[in-house]
Design a protein around this motif. Structure first.
Motif, PDB file in Angstrom:
ATOM      1  N   PHE A  27      -7.067  -4.104  -5.504  1.00 38.64           N
ATOM      2  CA  PHE A  27      -6.620  -4.446  -4.150  1.00 38.64           C
ATOM      3  C   PHE A  27      -5.585  -3.469  -3.619  1.00 38.64           C
ATOM      4  CE2 PHE A  27      -8.340  -8.779  -4.873  1.00 38.64           C
ATOM      5  CZ  PHE A  27      -9.057  -8.879  -3.699  1.00 38.64           C
ATOM      6  N   PHE A  28      -4.841  -2.817  -4.496  1.00 38.83           N
ATOM      7  CA  PHE A  28      -3.833  -1.876  -4.032  1.00 38.83           C
ATOM      8  C   PHE A  28      -4.421  -0.485  -3.797  1.00 38.83           C
ATOM      9  CE2 PHE A  28      -0.812  -5.070  -5.243  1.00 38.83           C
ATOM     10  CZ  PHE A  28       0.313  -4.808  -4.488  1.00 38.83           C
ATOM     11  N   VAL A  29      -5.672  -0.249  -4.202  1.00 42.48           N
ATOM     12  CA  VAL A  29      -6.294   1.066  -4.044  1.00 42.48           C
ATOM     13  C   VAL A  29      -7.513   1.008  -3.137  1.00 42.48           C
ATOM     14  CG1 VAL A  29      -7.386   2.992  -5.272  1.00 42.48           C
ATOM     15  CG2 VAL A  29      -5.455   1.814  -6.293  1.00 42.48           C
ATOM     16  N   ALA A  30      -8.287  -0.085  -3.205  1.00 44.20           N
ATOM     17  CA  ALA A  30      -9.529  -0.183  -2.441  1.00 44.20           C
ATOM     18  C   ALA A  30      -9.247  -0.169  -0.946  1.00 44.20           C
ATOM     19  CB  ALA A  30     -10.286  -1.465  -2.818  1.00 44.20           C
ATOM     20  N   PRO A  31     -10.216   0.300  -0.142  1.00 43.04           N
ATOM     21  CA  PRO A  31     -10.014   0.341   1.315  1.00 43.04           C
ATOM     22  C   PRO A  31      -9.821  -1.052   1.894  1.00 43.04           C
ATOM     23  CG  PRO A  31     -12.312   0.760   0.745  1.00 43.04           C
ATOM     24  CD  PRO A  31     -11.546   0.787  -0.526  1.00 43.04           C
ATOM     25  N   ILE A  32      -9.273  -1.104   3.077  1.00 47.16           N
ATOM     26  CA  ILE A  32      -8.929  -2.313   3.818  1.00 47.16           C
ATOM     27  C   ILE A  32      -7.729  -2.994   3.158  1.00 47.16           C
ATOM     28  CG2 ILE A  32      -9.779  -4.429   4.885  1.00 47.16           C
ATOM     29  CD1 ILE A  32     -11.361  -1.888   5.585  1.00 47.16           C
ATOM     30  N   PHE A  33      -7.848  -3.288   1.855  1.00 46.05           N
ATOM     31  CA  PHE A  33      -6.780  -4.021   1.172  1.00 46.05           C
ATOM     32  C   PHE A  33      -5.583  -3.126   0.859  1.00 46.05           C
ATOM     33  CE2 PHE A  33     -10.884  -5.924  -0.054  1.00 46.05           C
ATOM     34  CZ  PHE A  33     -10.725  -7.161   0.521  1.00 46.05           C
ATOM     35  N   ASP A  34      -5.762  -1.794   0.913  1.00 45.92           N
ATOM     36  CA  ASP A  34      -4.640  -0.892   0.651  1.00 45.92           C
ATOM     37  C   ASP A  34      -3.816  -0.621   1.897  1.00 45.92           C
ATOM     38  OD1 ASP A  34      -6.479   0.618   2.033  1.00 45.92           O
ATOM     39  OD2 ASP A  34      -6.176   2.429   0.850  1.00 45.92           O
ATOM     40  N   ASN A  35      -4.103  -1.370   2.963  1.00 46.01           N
ATOM     41  CA  ASN A  35      -3.359  -1.224   4.216  1.00 46.01           C
ATOM     42  C   ASN A  35      -1.879  -1.525   3.967  1.00 46.01           C
ATOM     43  OD1 ASN A  35      -2.298  -1.320   6.779  1.00 46.01           O
ATOM     44  ND2 ASN A  35      -3.977  -2.524   7.630  1.00 46.01           N
ATOM     45  N   ARG A  36      -1.035  -0.553   4.300  1.00 44.06           N
ATOM     46  CA  ARG A  36       0.395  -0.723   4.027  1.00 44.06           C
ATOM     47  C   ARG A  36       1.048  -1.759   4.927  1.00 44.06           C
ATOM     48  NH1 ARG A  36       2.637   5.453   2.912  1.00 44.06           N
ATOM     49  NH2 ARG A  36       1.153   5.961   1.244  1.00 44.06           N
ATOM     50  N   SER A  37       0.366  -2.120   6.012  1.00 48.85           N
ATOM     51  CA  SER A  37       0.925  -3.151   6.883  1.00 48.85           C
ATOM     52  C   SER A  37       0.734  -4.550   6.289  1.00 48.85           C
ATOM     53  CB  SER A  37       0.276  -3.086   8.270  1.00 48.85           C
ATOM     54  OG  SER A  37      -1.121  -3.332   8.183  1.00 48.85           O
ATOM     55  N   LEU A  38      -0.147  -4.682   5.288  1.00 48.36           N
ATOM     56  CA  LEU A  38      -0.323  -5.967   4.613  1.00 48.36           C
ATOM     57  C   LEU A  38       0.837  -6.184   3.643  1.00 48.36           C
ATOM     58  CD1 LEU A  38      -4.144  -6.058   3.700  1.00 48.36           C
ATOM     59  CD2 LEU A  38      -2.966  -7.444   5.398  1.00 48.36           C
ATOM     60  N   PRO A  39       1.488  -7.321   3.679  1.00 42.63           N
ATOM     61  CA  PRO A  39       2.593  -7.570   2.744  1.00 42.63           C
ATOM     62  C   PRO A  39       2.094  -7.568   1.298  1.00 42.63           C
ATOM     63  CG  PRO A  39       2.575  -9.186   4.540  1.00 42.63           C
ATOM     64  CD  PRO A  39       1.277  -8.436   4.615  1.00 42.63           C
ATOM     65  N   ASN A  40       2.918  -7.029   0.408  1.00 40.98           N
ATOM     66  CA  ASN A  40       2.551  -7.005  -1.010  1.00 40.98           C
ATOM     67  C   ASN A  40       2.393  -8.415  -1.566  1.00 40.98           C
ATOM     68  OD1 ASN A  40       2.581  -4.197  -1.128  1.00 40.98           O
ATOM     69  ND2 ASN A  40       4.754  -4.116  -1.661  1.00 40.98           N
ATOM     70  N   LEU A  41       3.187  -9.345  -1.039  1.00 39.66           N
ATOM     71  CA  LEU A  41       3.093 -10.722  -1.506  1.00 39.66           C
ATOM     72  C   LEU A  41       1.720 -11.312  -1.196  1.00 39.66           C
ATOM     73  CD1 LEU A  41       4.625 -13.045  -2.842  1.00 39.66           C
ATOM     74  CD2 LEU A  41       5.386 -13.764  -0.566  1.00 39.66           C
ATOM     75  N   PHE A  42       1.180 -10.965  -0.011  1.00 40.47           N
ATOM     76  CA  PHE A  42      -0.147 -11.446   0.362  1.00 40.47           C
ATOM     77  C   PHE A  42      -1.208 -10.874  -0.579  1.00 40.47           C
ATOM     78  CE2 PHE A  42      -4.114 -10.411   2.578  1.00 40.47           C
ATOM     79  CZ  PHE A  42      -4.547 -11.681   2.931  1.00 40.47           C
ATOM     80  N   ARG A  43      -1.134  -9.571  -0.862  1.00 33.27           N
ATOM     81  CA  ARG A  43      -2.130  -8.949  -1.724  1.00 33.27           C
ATOM     82  C   ARG A  43      -2.057  -9.486  -3.150  1.00 33.27           C
ATOM     83  NH1 ARG A  43      -1.722  -2.560  -0.434  1.00 33.27           N
ATOM     84  NH2 ARG A  43       0.469  -3.030  -0.072  1.00 33.27           N
ATOM     85  N   ILE A  44      -0.828  -9.664  -3.651  1.00 35.77           N
ATOM     86  CA  ILE A  44      -0.679 -10.194  -5.005  1.00 35.77           C
ATOM     87  C   ILE A  44      -1.161 -11.644  -5.059  1.00 35.77           C
ATOM     88  CG2 ILE A  44       1.010 -10.829  -6.768  1.00 35.77           C
ATOM     89  CD1 ILE A  44       2.654  -8.406  -5.916  1.00 35.77           C
TER      90      ILE A  44
END
Length: 259
Positions: A27-44
């Motif tokens: 999720f931290f490397v794949a496209p869409i999900f690597d968007n820096r505007s997405l909070p890390n808490l949301f991705r985790i």
């Protein structure tokens, strides 16, 4: 209820942690999900939910790591597996961004740069347009399901700690990077071809009518013709990305076998 959750066996806790390491890395490397505007808490959090969903489907056998050092090695290997899988999908979007840079430079829009919300870096407006189009096609073709499917199948091909940096893995990565440049040229070809003919016409015009300033005439002409070529080739762009997204499933399987 909370006490029952905290009393899960150590082997299951380690299994969830290793699954989370691989999924979070994707999720931290794949496209869409690597968007820096997405909070890390949301991705985790999203990675944790997906890890819990994948937990029953991952067959790790009867095992348990009883020492901290081997567990750290397992975690590092799982993170590397996730990063490689995410990078394989990100090559497609890298090709789209490269094509946008080539087209924007050819149209004379290379100096018009804005902040890209996905990468937090400067990119041309044509790159932004291609990137957003690729995102729309990514979801409309259900390519995100392919990423999740590859995520689940990766545990069948590569068990915990099974990553092996062999020569075949490196050759697969080099092949994917070469395909990225080839895809970028395929996307940019319609605009490059039109721009070539416009340059040829302006060159002939400059030889025929030397008094005319072809630089002032050519700048808006190349932009207008380039935008027209982008609009007319949008269908070709979608068909090409559809084929690439479906073919990438086989490429990811080849990458998993190489690992």
């Amino acid at each position: 209820m909370i006490m029952d959750f905290l009393l899960i066996p150590a082997a299951d806790a380690q299994k969830i942690l290793l699954i989370l390491a691989r999924v979070a890395a994707i999720f931290f490397v794949a496209p869409i999900f690597d968007n820096r505007s997405l909070p890390n808490l949301f991705r985790i959090g999203f990675a944790l939910i997906l890890s819990v969903v994948l937990f029953p489907a991952v067959d790790a056998g009867e095992w348990e790591v009883r020492s901290p050092l081997p567990m750290v090695v397992y975690l590092v290997k799982e993170i590397l597996v996730g990063m490689i899988l995410g990078m394989a999908v990100d090559f497609i979007f890298g090709a789209v961004r490269l094509a946008g840079q080539i087209v924007g430079f050819q149209m004379g829009l290379g100096i018009v740069a804005i902040i890209d919300p996905f990468t937090s870096s400067q990119s041309s407006v044509i790159t932004q347009f291609y990137d957003f189009m690729a995102i729309l096609f990514f979801f409309s073709f259900d390519a995100h399901h392919m990423v999740i499917r590859a995520m689940a199948e990766s545990f069948q091909f590569i068990p915990f700690g099974g990553l092996d940096f062999s020569g075949s893995l490196l050759s697969q990565i080099i092949h994917l990077s070469g395909q990225m440049f080839l895809l970028a040229m395929k996307i940019a070809v319609p605009v490059l071809a039109v721009s070539f003919f416009v340059d040829m016409g302006l060159a002939l015009l400059a030889r025929t009518v030397p008094q005319m300033n072809v630089f002032i005439l050519g700048f808006p002409l190349k932009i207008g013709v380039g935008l027209l070529a982008i609009g007319l080739s949008a269908t070709f762009f979608g068909i090409l990305l559809r084929k690439v997204f479906f073919d990438s499933g086989g490429q990811i399987h080849g990458l998993l076998r190489a690992m």
